[in-house]
Scaffold this active site. Structure first.
Site, PDB file in Angstrom:
ATOM      1  N   ASN A 208       0.854  -1.190   0.000  1.00  0.00           N
ATOM      2  CA  ASN A 208       0.000   0.000   0.000  1.00  0.00           C
ATOM      3  C   ASN A 208       0.887   1.235   0.000  1.00  0.00           C
ATOM      4  O   ASN A 208       2.113   1.133  -0.016  1.00  0.00           O
ATOM      5  CB  ASN A 208      -0.960  -0.025   1.196  1.00  0.00           C
ATOM      6  CG  ASN A 208      -0.201  -0.109   2.504  1.00  0.00           C
ATOM      7  OD1 ASN A 208       0.565   0.779   2.848  1.00  0.00           O
ATOM      8  ND2 ASN A 208      -0.383  -1.213   3.235  1.00  0.00           N
ATOM      9  N   LYS A 336     -14.011   1.994  14.765  1.00  0.00           N
ATOM     10  CA  LYS A 336     -12.762   1.286  15.092  1.00  0.00           C
ATOM     11  C   LYS A 336     -12.476   1.330  16.602  1.00  0.00           C
ATOM     12  O   LYS A 336     -11.935   0.385  17.160  1.00  0.00           O
ATOM     13  CB  LYS A 336     -11.592   1.837  14.265  1.00  0.00           C
ATOM     14  CG  LYS A 336     -11.657   1.293  12.843  1.00  0.00           C
ATOM     15  CD  LYS A 336     -10.688   1.867  11.865  1.00  0.00           C
ATOM     16  CE  LYS A 336     -11.079   1.330  10.477  1.00  0.00           C
ATOM     17  NZ  LYS A 336     -10.448   1.979   9.367  1.00  0.00           N
ATOM     18  N   LYS A 340     -12.372  -2.499  17.833  1.00  0.00           N
ATOM     19  CA  LYS A 340     -11.032  -3.003  18.137  1.00  0.00           C
ATOM     20  C   LYS A 340     -10.692  -2.868  19.617  1.00  0.00           C
ATOM     21  O   LYS A 340      -9.771  -3.505  20.103  1.00  0.00           O
ATOM     22  CB  LYS A 340      -9.991  -2.292  17.277  1.00  0.00           C
ATOM     23  CG  LYS A 340     -10.280  -2.410  15.782  1.00  0.00           C
ATOM     24  CD  LYS A 340      -9.049  -2.293  14.937  1.00  0.00           C
ATOM     25  CE  LYS A 340      -9.433  -2.334  13.461  1.00  0.00           C
ATOM     26  NZ  LYS A 340      -8.312  -2.674  12.596  1.00  0.00           N
TER      27      LYS A 340
HETATM   28  N1  CTP Z   1      -4.536  -2.899  11.762  1.00  0.00           N
HETATM   29  C1  CTP Z   1      -3.861  -3.955  12.334  1.00  0.00           C
HETATM   30  N2  CTP Z   1      -3.843  -5.149  11.713  1.00  0.00           N
HETATM   31  C2  CTP Z   1      -4.477  -5.346  10.549  1.00  0.00           C
HETATM   32  C3  CTP Z   1      -5.180  -4.273   9.955  1.00  0.00           C
HETATM   33  C4  CTP Z   1      -5.172  -3.046  10.590  1.00  0.00           C
HETATM   34  O1  CTP Z   1      -3.268  -3.792  13.392  1.00  0.00           O
HETATM   35  N3  CTP Z   1      -4.427  -6.534   9.983  1.00  0.00           N
HETATM   36  C5  CTP Z   1      -4.546  -1.623  12.476  1.00  0.00           C
HETATM   37  C6  CTP Z   1      -3.802  -0.484  11.801  1.00  0.00           C
HETATM   38  O2  CTP Z   1      -2.439  -0.470  12.195  1.00  0.00           O
HETATM   39  C7  CTP Z   1      -4.550   0.726  12.313  1.00  0.00           C
HETATM   40  C8  CTP Z   1      -5.981   0.206  12.527  1.00  0.00           C
HETATM   41  O3  CTP Z   1      -5.871  -1.225  12.585  1.00  0.00           O
HETATM   42  O4  CTP Z   1      -4.072   1.143  13.565  1.00  0.00           O
HETATM   43  C9  CTP Z   1      -6.955   0.560  11.466  1.00  0.00           C
HETATM   44  O5  CTP Z   1      -6.447   0.190  10.218  1.00  0.00           O
HETATM   45  P1  CTP Z   1      -7.284   0.495   8.914  1.00  0.00           P
HETATM   46  O6  CTP Z   1      -6.544  -0.044   7.732  1.00  0.00           O
HETATM   47  O7  CTP Z   1      -7.694   1.947   8.912  1.00  0.00           O
HETATM   48  O8  CTP Z   1      -8.611  -0.304   9.179  1.00  0.00           O
HETATM   49  P2  CTP Z   1      -8.984  -1.803   9.014  1.00  0.00           P
HETATM   50  O9  CTP Z   1      -9.207  -2.380  10.349  1.00  0.00           O
HETATM   51  O10 CTP Z   1      -7.968  -2.498   8.157  1.00  0.00           O
HETATM   52  O11 CTP Z   1     -10.381  -1.704   8.265  1.00  0.00           O
HETATM   53  P3  CTP Z   1     -10.703  -1.041   6.825  1.00  0.00           P
HETATM   54  O12 CTP Z   1      -9.493  -1.306   5.962  1.00  0.00           O
HETATM   55  O13 CTP Z   1     -11.922  -1.757   6.390  1.00  0.00           O
HETATM   56  O14 CTP Z   1     -10.939   0.412   7.069  1.00  0.00           O
END
Ligand code: CTP
Length: 398
Positions: A208, A336, A340
């Site tokens: 990404n 979130k 979470k």
């Molecule tokens: N995160 C994580 N592990 C993953 C995915 C995300 O620890 N496998 C954490 C990221 O480091 C961040 C938070 O979760 O602190 C939110 O990440 P984000 O990419 O915004 O959200 P997602 O949970 O992945 O959901 P979405 O992509 O649907 O928004």
């Protein structure tokens, strides 16, 4: 010369006000700072390095190739400093700083400084008011460089106007304000940063746009504020912040393992990494051939959620997550927080230029179960400090 207040790198340029830098040095020492000095060659024509050497009790760096105690003085001095103060800043050095020119010891050291930089200009009124100088000042301000002065008054050249070095007291006060309090001493802060790479085969991967800059800024600020910092980093091209322990990982699974292992010995975890949400189920051990090996249908599986797993075992510890969104920012961030179990979600809109991937600024909202605090657009170092201020107010040393 105890230095309990912090470490100041005094960068002295070639202007008549260079003699005032001696007084600044003395006043900083009286305020509890340890001071080291770098000078341009022109500055040495105004005040001899021996003067600064005697006052500071340390060698003065005037050359990249001849500095006792270090083969690479620009890096060792930049890493040593908690703040760099340029006194007097000439039009020439401001121009070099704005352009990233590093053609002597002083400018190379300033370019290597990750710490806050304070600039105290001192020059002729027309040189100060010249649009070129003003444009350089604007550029530097936008990048987070702080300015003190110049004042108006009678200048050394005989003219009256703006360009006079700020008073010694003003310069010292501004420098002290930039010295981070070591208010996170005793805290063990775990940070993750950067993207992850999910292998499709030995050549291709899914990634990404994250650069890791925000997480590295947090790790740097936490270390500067006295925390013991572990930085778990996905692939980036960034330099490890001074005093941080860095653990390099590539994939989401590796980052998950590294974070959970390090969390045992942490009081705070800050998850700024853009962890891949999906990874190929079965990465190939050879380069897949596009003609017959189904590159158009790679089967993916969801990765483990590091943030959620840390939250599940956090107990009284503070865990901070990020939400990088392109729409409905605050609603997604609040979801979130709920899903979470994070204490704080730092929400930023990555569709805006000032808060997108790779920017040197960010505009974030601090989102908790109790509400939302929107912050202004700021350089990453200031955003990092704002997040750490929140952490300091909510975390306790275990
Ligand atoms: N995160 C994580 N592990 C993953 C995915 C995300 O620890 N496998 C954490 C990221 O480091 C961040 C938070 O979760 O602190 C939110 O990440 P984000 O990419 O915004 O959200 P997602 O949970 O992945 O959901 P979405 O992509 O649907 O928004």
């Amino acid at each position: 010369m105890s230095g309990e207040r912090g470490r100041v790198l005094l960068a002295v340029c070639g202007g008549i006000a260079a003699y005032k830098a001696c007084e600044v040095l003395r006043a900083l020492q009286k305020s509890g700072c340890e001071v080291r000095v770098t000078m341009t060659e022109d500055a040495t024509r105004f005040v001899g390095p021996v003067t600064f050497e005697s006052l500071s009790g340390a060698p003065v760096a005037t050359s990249l190739y001849d500095y006792p105690g270090s083969a690479i003085p620009h890096i060792s001095l930049a890493e040593w400093a908690d703040v760099a103060v340029v006194v007097p800043a000439t039009a020439n050095v401001l121009a070099k700083m704005a352009c990233g020119i590093a053609d002597d010891c002083l400018t190379t050291t300033l370019l290597a400084c990750a710490c806050p930089v304070l600039v105290a200009p001192g020059m002729n009124v027309h040189m100060w008011q010249n649009p070129a100088t003003q444009a350089n000042v604007s550029t530097l301000r936008e990048r987070g460089v702080r300015f003190v002065g110049p004042d108006s008054g009678r200048l050394a050249c005989g003219e009256v106007g703006e360009g006079k070095l700020a008073s010694v007291d003003e310069v010292v006060e501004a420098a002290l304000a930039l010295l981070a309090p070591r208010d996170l001493a005793g805290f063990r802060v775990l940070v993750n940063a950067g993207p992850t790479h999910e292998a499709i085969d030995p050549v291709r991967y899914i990634a990404n746009r994250s650069t890791g800059k925000m997480g590295y800024a947090i790790a740097a600020a936490a270390a500067r504020r006295g925390a013991e910092v572990t930085l778990v980093s996905g692939p980036t091209s960034l330099v490890t912040p001074a005093d941080a322990r860095r653990v390099d990982v590539v994939s989401a699974a590796q980052m998950h393992d590294a974070m959970l292992a390090a969390f045992d010995a942490a009081d705070v975890a800050i998850c700024s990494a853009a962890v891949a949400d999906y990874t190929p189920v079965a990465p190939a051990d050879h380069k897949l051939k596009k003609s017959h090996e189904h590159l158009d249908a790679i089967q993916l599986t969801e990765t483990a959620d590091i943030l959620a797993d840390l939250c599940a075992t956090k107990g009284a510890r503070v865990v901070v997550g990020f939400a990088a969104e392109t729409d409905d920012l605050l609603a997604h961030a609040q979801e979130k927080v709920d899903h979470k179990g994070a204490d704080l979600i730092v929400a930023n809109d990555v569709s805006r230029p000032e808060s997108t991937f790779g920017a040197d600024t960010n505009r974030v909202a601090l989102v908790t179960a109790n509400g939302i605090e929107q912050l202004d657009t700021m350089p990453l170092a200031n955003v990092a400090d704002a997040i750490l201020d929140w952490v300091r107010n909510h975390a306790s040393r275990q």
